[in-house]
Design a protein around this motif. Structure first.
Motif, PDB file in Angstrom:
ATOM      1  N   UNK A  64       4.961  -6.314  -7.786  1.00 52.71           N
ATOM      2  CA  UNK A  64       4.109  -5.947  -6.653  1.00 52.71           C
ATOM      3  C   UNK A  64       4.410  -4.526  -6.192  1.00 52.71           C
ATOM      4  N   UNK A  65       5.692  -4.208  -6.051  1.00 51.50           N
ATOM      5  CA  UNK A  65       6.101  -2.879  -5.598  1.00 51.50           C
ATOM      6  C   UNK A  65       5.565  -1.795  -6.535  1.00 51.50           C
ATOM      7  N   UNK A  66       5.675  -2.029  -7.827  1.00 50.06           N
ATOM      8  CA  UNK A  66       5.195  -1.058  -8.802  1.00 50.06           C
ATOM      9  C   UNK A  66       3.694  -0.820  -8.661  1.00 50.06           C
ATOM     10  N   UNK A  67       2.926  -1.887  -8.464  1.00 48.28           N
ATOM     11  CA  UNK A  67       1.472  -1.752  -8.329  1.00 48.28           C
ATOM     12  C   UNK A  67       1.081  -1.105  -7.006  1.00 48.28           C
ATOM     13  N   UNK A  68       1.803  -1.447  -5.939  1.00 50.10           N
ATOM     14  CA  UNK A  68       1.500  -0.856  -4.637  1.00 50.10           C
ATOM     15  C   UNK A  68       1.729   0.656  -4.661  1.00 50.10           C
ATOM     16  N   UNK A  69       2.744   1.075  -5.383  1.00 49.44           N
ATOM     17  CA  UNK A  69       3.071   2.497  -5.427  1.00 49.44           C
ATOM     18  C   UNK A  69       2.023   3.330  -6.171  1.00 49.44           C
ATOM     19  N   UNK A  70       1.134   2.675  -6.880  1.00 52.54           N
ATOM     20  CA  UNK A  70       0.054   3.417  -7.551  1.00 52.54           C
ATOM     21  C   UNK A  70      -0.938   3.985  -6.550  1.00 52.54           C
ATOM     22  N   UNK A  71      -1.020   3.371  -5.352  1.00 56.75           N
ATOM     23  CA  UNK A  71      -2.006   3.804  -4.370  1.00 56.75           C
ATOM     24  C   UNK A  71      -1.443   4.050  -2.969  1.00 56.75           C
ATOM     25  N   UNK A  72      -0.315   3.419  -2.641  1.00 50.81           N
ATOM     26  CA  UNK A  72       0.196   3.497  -1.279  1.00 50.81           C
ATOM     27  C   UNK A  72       1.521   4.257  -1.207  1.00 50.81           C
ATOM     28  N   UNK A  73       1.675   5.053  -0.154  1.00 48.16           N
ATOM     29  CA  UNK A  73       2.909   5.816   0.041  1.00 48.16           C
ATOM     30  C   UNK A  73       3.717   5.316   1.226  1.00 48.16           C
ATOM     31  N   UNK A  74       3.250   4.267   1.911  1.00 41.08           N
ATOM     32  CA  UNK A  74       3.944   3.771   3.099  1.00 41.08           C
ATOM     33  C   UNK A  74       5.321   3.212   2.722  1.00 41.08           C
ATOM     34  N   UNK A  75       6.253   3.180   3.666  1.00 39.76           N
ATOM     35  CA  UNK A  75       7.585   2.632   3.383  1.00 39.76           C
ATOM     36  C   UNK A  75       7.530   1.165   2.961  1.00 39.76           C
ATOM     37  N   UNK A  76       8.315   0.831   1.944  1.00 40.28           N
ATOM     38  CA  UNK A  76       8.453  -0.548   1.484  1.00 40.28           C
ATOM     39  C   UNK A  76       9.919  -0.948   1.605  1.00 40.28           C
ATOM     40  N   UNK A  95      10.136   2.307  -6.593  1.00 40.15           N
ATOM     41  CA  UNK A  95       9.478   2.965  -5.472  1.00 40.15           C
ATOM     42  C   UNK A  95       9.763   2.404  -4.102  1.00 40.15           C
ATOM     43  N   UNK A  96      10.620   1.373  -4.011  1.00 39.91           N
ATOM     44  CA  UNK A  96      10.973   0.860  -2.686  1.00 39.91           C
ATOM     45  C   UNK A  96      11.790   1.900  -1.935  1.00 39.91           C
ATOM     46  N   UNK A  97      11.656   1.916  -0.610  1.00 40.27           N
ATOM     47  CA  UNK A  97      12.385   2.875   0.206  1.00 40.27           C
ATOM     48  C   UNK A  97      13.710   2.326   0.700  1.00 40.27           C
ATOM     49  N   UNK A  98      13.813   1.015   0.760  1.00 45.18           N
ATOM     50  CA  UNK A  98      14.974   0.399   1.377  1.00 45.18           C
ATOM     51  C   UNK A  98      15.034  -1.057   0.947  1.00 45.18           C
ATOM     52  N   UNK A  99      16.145  -1.712   1.205  1.00 43.19           N
ATOM     53  CA  UNK A  99      16.256  -3.137   0.921  1.00 43.19           C
ATOM     54  C   UNK A  99      17.188  -3.775   1.937  1.00 43.19           C
ATOM     55  N   UNK A 100      16.950  -5.039   2.225  1.00 42.54           N
ATOM     56  CA  UNK A 100      17.805  -5.818   3.114  1.00 42.54           C
ATOM     57  C   UNK A 100      18.104  -7.130   2.406  1.00 42.54           C
ATOM     58  N   UNK A 101      19.365  -7.501   2.357  1.00 45.09           N
ATOM     59  CA  UNK A 101      19.766  -8.713   1.648  1.00 45.09           C
ATOM     60  C   UNK A 101      19.759  -9.920   2.576  1.00 45.09           C
ATOM     61  N   UNK A 116      12.368   3.594   9.590  1.00 49.77           N
ATOM     62  CA  UNK A 116      11.370   3.973   8.582  1.00 49.77           C
ATOM     63  C   UNK A 116      10.055   4.405   9.224  1.00 49.77           C
ATOM     64  N   UNK A 117       9.613   3.686  10.238  1.00 49.19           N
ATOM     65  CA  UNK A 117       8.367   4.038  10.912  1.00 49.19           C
ATOM     66  C   UNK A 117       8.510   5.322  11.717  1.00 49.19           C
ATOM     67  N   UNK A 118       9.681   5.540  12.292  1.00 51.42           N
ATOM     68  CA  UNK A 118       9.906   6.776  13.046  1.00 51.42           C
ATOM     69  C   UNK A 118       9.842   7.979  12.118  1.00 51.42           C
ATOM     70  N   UNK A 157       6.742   8.041   0.185  1.00 46.70           N
ATOM     71  CA  UNK A 157       7.130   8.560   1.494  1.00 46.70           C
ATOM     72  C   UNK A 157       8.573   9.058   1.484  1.00 46.70           C
ATOM     73  N   UNK A 158       9.493   8.260   0.953  1.00 52.65           N
ATOM     74  CA  UNK A 158      10.901   8.634   0.979  1.00 52.65           C
ATOM     75  C   UNK A 158      11.184   9.820   0.073  1.00 52.65           C
ATOM     76  N   UNK A 159      10.537   9.877  -1.074  1.00 56.29           N
ATOM     77  CA  UNK A 159      10.719  11.010  -1.968  1.00 56.29           C
ATOM     78  C   UNK A 159      10.256  12.304  -1.300  1.00 56.29           C
ATOM     79  N   UNK A 160       9.115  12.237  -0.618  1.00 59.63           N
ATOM     80  CA  UNK A 160       8.600  13.408   0.082  1.00 59.63           C
ATOM     81  C   UNK A 160       9.564  13.841   1.183  1.00 59.63           C
ATOM     82  N   UNK A 161      10.056  12.884   1.958  1.00 59.22           N
ATOM     83  CA  UNK A 161      10.974  13.205   3.045  1.00 59.22           C
ATOM     84  C   UNK A 161      12.255  13.852   2.528  1.00 59.22           C
TER      85      UNK A 161
END
Length: 229
Positions: A64-76, A95-101, A116-118, A157-161
């Protein structure tokens, strides 16, 4: 309504708990319960941030993450019950920006979401019209775009930042810990592999030869810096 968050998890109790706590914080919450639904909802609703579980029916979180990154830049932010390093790194590579276990504390998760939103809000100033130009690379701070030799590059988003932060302070070496604090917006607890993975993804997109980078350099034993020469 506030910023829109998509929660993706096949366990309804978890979704309900997240919905309740996010709504209390003023967020608009939408949900999906499998991989295919997550892709459909994300593309149609264009959320500001996505909480994405790894273990999903139909398509797992990595797909899912891989497919979302084809069109979306929002934090995942990926939610994973697996604590293994390979799973975390794979998510970041895709392409994920972060993870929580899991199991995670709600306070920690909310802090990650807000950070992330800030950062997303701060990266889209209305009046800012700055353009950083370095050799063949153009970093447009107003339109959230990076161009190389006139061609637009697809950065998350994270790569750009991360690129923006380094390029704005050329020659200055930053440790991994400092980059986590400045670019991710909060302190990690000992896991600095996130920076290395994001740097590697970024180099693959902006460098002619990622194995011999000319823009983002490594200062061995110290950290990374942006080279303008």
């Amino acid at each position: 309504m506030g910023q829109k968050i998509l929660v993706v998890d096949d366990e309804k109790p978890i979704v309900d708990i997240l919905k309740y706590n996010l709504a209390k914080e003023g967020y608009e919450v939408i949900a999906a319960y499998d991989g295919e639904e997550a892709i459909e909802v994300a593309f149609s609703q264009n959320p500001n941030l996505i909480l994405l579980d790894v273990m999903l029916p139909k398509q797992d979180g990595f797909q899912v993450c891989k497919k979302l990154r084809e069109k979306l830049a929002c934090p995942i932010i990926m939610l994973t019950a697996k604590g293994e390093e390979v799973d975390k790194v794979l998510g970041l590579e895709l392409g994920a920006d972060d993870y929580v276990t899991k199991p995670f504390g709600m306070r920690e998760l909310m802090a990650r979401i807000k950070a992330n939103l800030r950062r997303l809000t701060l990266s889209n100033p209305v009046e800012e019209q700055k353009l950083l130009k370095v050799k063949d690379l153009e970093i447009d701070l107003a339109s959230f775009q990076v161009r190389k030799k006139g061609n637009t590059l697809e950065l998350t988003f994270r790569e750009f930042e991360l690129l923006k932060f380094l390029a704005a302070q050329p020659g200055q070496v930053f440790s991994r810990e400092k980059l986590l604090e400045e670019v991710w917006g909060y302190e990690y607890y000992g896991d600095i592999r996130t920076v290395d993975v994001t740097i590697r993804r970024l180099r693959e997109k902006i460098e002619d030869d990622p194995s011999n980078p000319s823009y983002i350099k490594t200062k061995r034993g110290v950290g990374y810096y942006f080279n303008r020469n």
